[in-house]
Design an enzyme around this catalytic site. Structure first.
Site, PDB file in Angstrom:
ATOM      1  N   HIS A  87       1.472   4.743  -2.123  1.00  0.00           N
ATOM      2  CA  HIS A  87       0.648   5.803  -3.352  1.00  0.00           C
ATOM      3  C   HIS A  87       1.945   6.335  -3.958  1.00  0.00           C
ATOM      4  O   HIS A  87       2.754   7.816  -2.988  1.00  0.00           O
ATOM      5  CB  HIS A  87       0.208   7.343  -2.673  1.00  0.00           C
ATOM      6  CG  HIS A  87      -1.108   6.861  -1.903  1.00  0.00           C
ATOM      7  ND1 HIS A  87      -2.151   6.708  -2.654  1.00  0.00           N
ATOM      8  CD2 HIS A  87      -1.639   6.695  -0.500  1.00  0.00           C
ATOM      9  CE1 HIS A  87      -3.204   6.002  -1.613  1.00  0.00           C
ATOM     10  NE2 HIS A  87      -2.795   5.718  -0.614  1.00  0.00           N
TER      11      HIS A  87
ATOM     12  N   HIS B 145      -5.037  -0.258   6.396  1.00  0.00           N
ATOM     13  CA  HIS B 145      -5.030  -0.043   7.443  1.00  0.00           C
ATOM     14  C   HIS B 145      -5.954   0.592   8.568  1.00  0.00           C
ATOM     15  O   HIS B 145      -6.225   1.099   8.580  1.00  0.00           O
ATOM     16  CB  HIS B 145      -4.994   1.602   6.728  1.00  0.00           C
ATOM     17  CG  HIS B 145      -5.780   2.417   5.881  1.00  0.00           C
ATOM     18  ND1 HIS B 145      -7.299   2.365   6.261  1.00  0.00           N
ATOM     19  CD2 HIS B 145      -5.403   3.009   4.723  1.00  0.00           C
ATOM     20  CE1 HIS B 145      -7.337   3.040   4.806  1.00  0.00           C
ATOM     21  NE2 HIS B 145      -6.546   3.452   4.537  1.00  0.00           N
TER      22      HIS B 145
ATOM     23  N   ARG C  51       1.787   8.824  -6.439  1.00  0.00           N
ATOM     24  CA  ARG C  51       1.220  10.507  -6.925  1.00  0.00           C
ATOM     25  C   ARG C  51       2.255  10.752  -8.834  1.00  0.00           C
ATOM     26  O   ARG C  51       2.184  11.891  -9.258  1.00  0.00           O
ATOM     27  CB  ARG C  51       2.016  11.057  -6.783  1.00  0.00           C
ATOM     28  CG  ARG C  51       1.936  10.805  -5.127  1.00  0.00           C
ATOM     29  CD  ARG C  51       0.643  10.958  -4.101  1.00  0.00           C
ATOM     30  NE  ARG C  51       0.574  11.554  -3.413  1.00  0.00           N
ATOM     31  CZ  ARG C  51      -0.421  10.876  -2.490  1.00  0.00           C
ATOM     32  NH1 ARG C  51      -1.699  10.168  -2.152  1.00  0.00           N
ATOM     33  NH2 ARG C  51      -0.575  11.002  -0.670  1.00  0.00           N
TER      34      ARG C  51
ATOM     35  N   ASN D 264      -5.062   5.974  -7.129  1.00  0.00           N
ATOM     36  CA  ASN D 264      -5.685   7.463  -6.814  1.00  0.00           C
ATOM     37  C   ASN D 264      -4.101   8.497  -7.930  1.00  0.00           C
ATOM     38  O   ASN D 264      -4.316   9.565  -6.444  1.00  0.00           O
ATOM     39  CB  ASN D 264      -6.104   7.513  -5.785  1.00  0.00           C
ATOM     40  CG  ASN D 264      -5.136   7.485  -4.605  1.00  0.00           C
ATOM     41  OD1 ASN D 264      -4.277   6.888  -4.846  1.00  0.00           O
ATOM     42  ND2 ASN D 264      -5.496   8.352  -3.512  1.00  0.00           N
TER      43      ASN D 264
ATOM     44  N   HIS E 166       3.211  14.167   0.323  1.00  0.00           N
ATOM     45  CA  HIS E 166       2.957  15.924   0.229  1.00  0.00           C
ATOM     46  C   HIS E 166       3.730  16.837   0.471  1.00  0.00           C
ATOM     47  O   HIS E 166       4.639  16.876   1.457  1.00  0.00           O
ATOM     48  CB  HIS E 166       1.793  15.921   0.747  1.00  0.00           C
ATOM     49  CG  HIS E 166       0.083  15.214   0.934  1.00  0.00           C
ATOM     50  ND1 HIS E 166      -0.934  14.818  -0.494  1.00  0.00           N
ATOM     51  CD2 HIS E 166      -0.880  14.213   1.759  1.00  0.00           C
ATOM     52  CE1 HIS E 166      -1.667  14.073  -0.053  1.00  0.00           C
ATOM     53  NE2 HIS E 166      -1.362  13.865   0.700  1.00  0.00           N
TER      54      HIS E 166
ATOM     55  N   ASP F  19      -8.501   3.278  -3.122  1.00  0.00           N
ATOM     56  CA  ASP F  19      -7.893   3.331  -1.679  1.00  0.00           C
ATOM     57  C   ASP F  19      -8.418   5.121  -1.917  1.00  0.00           C
ATOM     58  O   ASP F  19      -7.628   5.402  -2.683  1.00  0.00           O
ATOM     59  CB  ASP F  19      -6.908   2.844  -1.546  1.00  0.00           C
ATOM     60  CG  ASP F  19      -6.533   3.260  -0.382  1.00  0.00           C
ATOM     61  OD1 ASP F  19      -7.585   2.740   0.541  1.00  0.00           O
ATOM     62  OD2 ASP F  19      -4.791   4.439  -0.360  1.00  0.00           O
TER      63      ASP F  19
ATOM     64  N   HIS G 154       1.262  -1.279  -0.089  1.00  0.00           N
ATOM     65  CA  HIS G 154       0.258  -0.047   0.417  1.00  0.00           C
ATOM     66  C   HIS G 154       0.116   0.945   0.105  1.00  0.00           C
ATOM     67  O   HIS G 154       1.771   1.782   1.083  1.00  0.00           O
ATOM     68  CB  HIS G 154      -1.141  -0.697   1.599  1.00  0.00           C
ATOM     69  CG  HIS G 154      -1.583   1.142   1.668  1.00  0.00           C
ATOM     70  ND1 HIS G 154      -2.811   0.866   1.714  1.00  0.00           N
ATOM     71  CD2 HIS G 154      -1.973   2.274   0.827  1.00  0.00           C
ATOM     72  CE1 HIS G 154      -3.562   2.003   1.387  1.00  0.00           C
ATOM     73  NE2 HIS G 154      -3.705   2.797   1.107  1.00  0.00           N
TER      74      HIS G 154
ATOM     75  N   ASP H  74       1.367   2.764   3.795  1.00  0.00           N
ATOM     76  CA  ASP H  74       0.146   4.075   3.500  1.00  0.00           C
ATOM     77  C   ASP H  74       1.014   5.431   2.890  1.00  0.00           C
ATOM     78  O   ASP H  74       0.099   6.399   3.012  1.00  0.00           O
ATOM     79  CB  ASP H  74      -1.103   4.394   3.927  1.00  0.00           C
ATOM     80  CG  ASP H  74      -2.069   5.162   3.802  1.00  0.00           C
ATOM     81  OD1 ASP H  74      -2.002   4.996   2.467  1.00  0.00           O
ATOM     82  OD2 ASP H  74      -2.649   5.447   4.660  1.00  0.00           O
TER      83      ASP H  74
ATOM     84  N   HIS I  63     -10.297   0.302   1.792  1.00  0.00           N
ATOM     85  CA  HIS I  63     -10.363   2.353   2.037  1.00  0.00           C
ATOM     86  C   HIS I  63     -11.643   1.961   3.188  1.00  0.00           C
ATOM     87  O   HIS I  63     -12.608   2.273   2.480  1.00  0.00           O
ATOM     88  CB  HIS I  63     -10.110   3.102   1.492  1.00  0.00           C
ATOM     89  CG  HIS I  63      -9.458   4.068   2.173  1.00  0.00           C
ATOM     90  ND1 HIS I  63      -9.078   5.136   2.779  1.00  0.00           N
ATOM     91  CD2 HIS I  63     -10.944   4.766   2.659  1.00  0.00           C
ATOM     92  CE1 HIS I  63      -8.731   6.387   3.622  1.00  0.00           C
ATOM     93  NE2 HIS I  63     -10.747   6.484   3.491  1.00  0.00           N
TER      94      HIS I  63
HETATM   95 ZN   LIG Z   1      -7.223   5.119   2.133  1.00  0.00          ZN
END
Ligand SMILES: [Zn+2]
Length: 460
Positions: A71, A241, A73, A103, A318, A161, A69, A314, A188
């Site tokens: 991200h 999570h 980006r 995502n 950012h 997610d 899991h 996760d 999620h």
């Molecule tokens: Zn999530």
């Protein structure tokens, strides 16, 4: 263009920990031409011709860590992370494969985007990328993606997610179709009617700051519904999570009823409670939020008793503006004495993006559990490699002759201080800055090639 694999690496005298084969003993491991060529008692292999010898005495040699899991980006948000920086951060954290969530922008809901991600990853000398396909088009929660086409393009897990799938009929249909293809769906779990505009866990901390809270029920009520759907569908379902004590009780109960449920916990949900928000503000804000000390205790107990199958970062990079740092940074301090926020800052915290970076701190935080005796080293390796590889339906999670050589060398005892300025990740949003950790990855090998060498990095 694939590189010609000619390297031979002898990892000499390390402690091989391979829970799939119930091995935990000192061994020499020889890697050649991308594969594990031999695993033998110390000294038996001598020094094979042309081999780079790495003295692994005092280190753990484990099947490469796998994160189900993250991200990355990419496509869409290069100011936060790219596939290149994310996979390099993963390698530095000891990961040989990471599952990249859908995502992005555009969302990974077409074979074209999946192929783009794999092509970017192939050009990077780092961890492998395992594409996660969206469940619904545009993460819109209505129209299902073409699951078979996504599998053909290389997807190994399905998840929306970041956004829960609210429509039960859509979710039940997805569960059945994905199960038929032999893959799992990762959920999620959040009832957004209960989350409302909550920014942090509902409790003492949300009251003190004067911000709306996210109740534990936002997670548990949705998990309760989806466990019932999973039992009905007879489908393998993974809960992402997990953060509350009651969620874990529900998972235990559903398993007794025959549900094929796996679940993950993040390092932040076992290493921090919601009081961390008073110190770190936006850098301790995520979904689900950091919970009460009691919930943290329950997560640690569930890691120890096997209810929680795996650790997932996760990883959610950012940039400072997405976190509203320009308005919030000065309000929080290490003293943790933040009081009621002014109205405009409540709004900023609510708008602040969810998530923290995690790839470069996860192993050190998991080792905290080992060092304090909550879990054994073998259990940690099972949770960070074997179980995640099984969830993703990828090779790995164990080390055997003729298998692809994805290997992580861990120094379990080296002490270091987390300094986000030194992260390989493009982002710095971490509530672990300044934390003293004991243990980290020293060498990460993917398909027989060294993709990260801790000896060449300086981290004091
Ligand atoms: Zn999530």
């Amino acid at each position: 263009m694939s590189p010609i694999l000619l390297s031979r690496i002898l990892l000499r005298g390390g402690r091989l920990i391979d829970p799939a084969r119930e091995v935990d003993e000192t061994c020499d491991v020889l890697v050649a031409d991308g594969e594990v060529e031999a695993i033998e008692p110390p000294g038996l292999l001598g020094i094979p011709e042309g081999a780079t010898v790495i003295d692994a005495a005092g280190y753990w040699v484990v099947p490469g860590l796998v994160d189900p899991h993250v991200h990355l980006r990419d496509p869409g948000f290069p100011e936060k992370e790219t596939i290149a920086t994310g996979l390099r951060a993963a390698a530095a954290g000891g990961f040989t494969a990471v599952a990249a969530m859908a995502n992005t922008s555009p969302v990974n809901d077409t074979p074209e985007i999946t192929r783009y991600m794999l092509a970017q990853a192939a050009a990077v000398h780092a961890a492998r990328l395992v594409p996660v396909s969206a469940v619904t088009r545009g993460l819109g929660g209505r129209e299902l993606v073409d699951f078979a086409a996504m599998v053909a393009a290389g997807a190994h897990l399905f998840s929306d997610d970041g956004i829960p799938i609210d429509d039960q009929a859509v979710l039940a249909d997805a569960m059945e179709q994905i199960a038929r293809l032999g893959f799992a769906i990762s959920l999620h779990e959040e009832d957004r009617a209960l989350t409302a505009n909550g920014a942090v866990n509902a409790g003492e901390v949300s009251k003190r700051l004067g911000v709306a809270g996210v109740p534990a029920a936002a997670e548990t009520e949705r998990i309760r519904r989806d466990l019932a759907l999973a039992i009905g569908a007879g489908a393998p379902v993974h809960i992402a999570h997990v953060s509350t004590a009651l969620s874990l009780d529900l998972i235990r109960a559903a398993r007794k009823r025959g549900a094929q449920i796996t679940c993950e916990a993040t390092p932040h949900h076992f290493a921090l409670d919601d009081r961390a928000v008073l110190r770190w503000g936006p850098d301790a804000k995520m979904a689900p939020p950091l919970r009460s000390a009691r919930d943290v205790e329950a997560v640690v107990a569930a890691i120890a008793d096997g209810t929680i199958d795996m650790i997932a970062t996760d990883h959610a990079p950012h940039d400072p503006h997405s976190k509203r740092m320009e308005r919030l940074a000065g309000l929080f301090s290490p003293a943790g004495d933040c009081r009621r926020l002014p109205e405009s800052e409540v709004e900023a915290l609510t708008q602040s993006a969810n998530g923290i970076v995690g790839l470069e701190t996860a192993l050190g935080l998991a080792l905290e559990l080992v060092h304090r005796g909550a879990i054994s080293p073998a259990r940690m390796v099972e949770m960070m490699s074997l179980k995640s590889a099984q969830l993703l339906r990828i090779d790995g999670g164990t080390l055997e002759r003729d298998m692809r050589a994805d290997v992580t060398l861990i120094d379990p005892n080296v002490e270091w201080t987390v300094d986000p300025a030194k992260f390989i990740s493009k982002s710095r949003n971490s509530p672990f800055a300044g934390r003293r950790l004991k243990g980290r990855a020293m060498l990460t090998i993917v398909a027989g090639e060294i993709v990260y060498d801790g000896a060449t990095e300086t981290r004091a």
